[in-house]
Write a protein that holds these residues in place. Structure first.
Motif, short mmCIF file in Angstrom:
data_model
loop_
_atom_site.label_atom_id
_atom_site.label_comp_id
_atom_site.label_asym_id
_atom_site.label_seq_id
_atom_site.Cartn_x
_atom_site.Cartn_y
_atom_site.Cartn_z
N SER A 4 0.82 -1.19 -0.07
CA SER A 4 0.10 -0.02 0.07
C SER A 4 0.96 1.00 0.03
CB SER A 4 -0.73 -0.17 1.32
OG SER A 4 -0.16 0.11 2.44
N ILE A 5 0.37 2.59 -0.49
CA ILE A 5 1.20 3.58 -0.43
C ILE A 5 1.38 3.84 1.07
CG2 ILE A 5 1.10 6.00 -0.97
CD1 ILE A 5 0.97 4.27 -3.50
N GLU A 6 0.47 3.73 2.03
CA GLU A 6 0.86 4.04 3.39
C GLU A 6 2.17 3.02 3.74
OE1 GLU A 6 -1.20 4.20 7.52
OE2 GLU A 6 -2.53 3.07 6.11
N GLU A 7 2.25 2.21 3.48
CA GLU A 7 3.61 0.99 3.79
C GLU A 7 4.78 1.79 3.38
OE1 GLU A 7 2.42 -3.35 4.05
OE2 GLU A 7 1.46 -2.70 2.27
N LEU A 8 4.65 2.32 2.03
CA LEU A 8 5.76 2.84 1.29
C LEU A 8 6.40 4.11 1.74
CD1 LEU A 8 5.05 1.05 -2.12
CD2 LEU A 8 6.68 0.30 -0.28
#
Length: 241
Positions: A6-10
């Motif tokens: 996910s974008i949040e993870e990255l």
């Protein structure tokens, strides 16, 4: 293995230094703070189904001089060796970091959702911001994937100084099917979507990044022969990065 981040993870893995370099702003200036804030706002506004795809798989390989032979498929991947000794008097090749009789190497690729490169067609600034972030997210995914793999070696990518030959992407595709995560190759070996990264992860903790250039005509001839190309065609793939 394939999957998504996910974008949040990255976000924690984004290299803002490279992001600022793309925008030609100082990392400590007011402009960099403003553009980072805009970037974070844009990332926060993205639909939750926009993710970054990845694939990674470990393979048994045999070292044959400066080539790696993948045991499962028989695919041979040639690499270039430095022609100018480094500070230790050694000319490095990536095969130096793979065991000769019981070697293993991981092949990886990451690719940001192609919608990121197509956003904001009527807003030049936001459109460019989204494209820049797509590149950074693909690189961030490679960084996280490397961390998650637990491998302690380096992560040389195709088209970068250790592997300047973009035609290696064709071999990567033959080995692990890049299309399984939506990556398609152009005739010149470029990946589409553009915000994609492919390469290898080494397990040797002593491995290091290096640049193979300059490439002599003699080496080019030898490498082209090992790659199965004419010298003229080989030149089309050597990426000066």
């Amino acid at each position: 293995m394939t999957g998504t981040y996910s974008i949040e993870e990255l976000i924690p893995y984004i290299s803002w230094e490279h992001f600022y370099h793309t925008w030609s702003v100082s990392r400590s200036g007011e402009a960099s703070a403003d553009i980072k804030q805009d970037a974070l706002k844009l990332l926060a506004s993205l639909p939750s189904d926009i993710k970054v795809n990845y694939l990674i798989k470990a393979y048994k390989v045999i070292v044959d001089t400066d080539d790696l032979v993948f045991e499962e498929s028989g695919i041979r991947v040639p690499f270039l060796r430095q022609q100018i000794p480094n500070e230790n008097g050694v000319c490095l090749c990536l095969t130096d970091y793979v065991g000769e009789t019981d070697g293993e190497i991981s092949v990886f690729a990451t690719s940001a959702d192609k919608r990121l490169e197509q956003m904001f067609p009527d807003d030049e600034y936001k459109g460019l911001l989204a494209k820049t972030l797509a590149d950074r997210l693909a690189e961030a995914a490679a960084e996280k994937l490397h961390e998650d793999s637990g491998l302690k070696g380096v992560r040389p990518a195709v088209g970068y100084p250790s592997i300047p030959d973009l035609s290696i992407n064709f071999l990567v595709n033959d080995i692990c099917n890049l299309e399984s995560i939506g990556i398609h190759l152009t005739e010149t070996g470029m990946m589409m979507p553009h915000a994609s990264v492919s390469g290898f992860i080494l397990s040797d903790p002593n491995s290091k990044y290096f640049a193979v250039r300059p490439i002599s005509e003699e080496q080019l001839a030898d490498y082209a022969h090992r790659r199965g190309f004419s010298q003229e065609r080989m030149r089309q793939f050597i990426y000066d990065r």
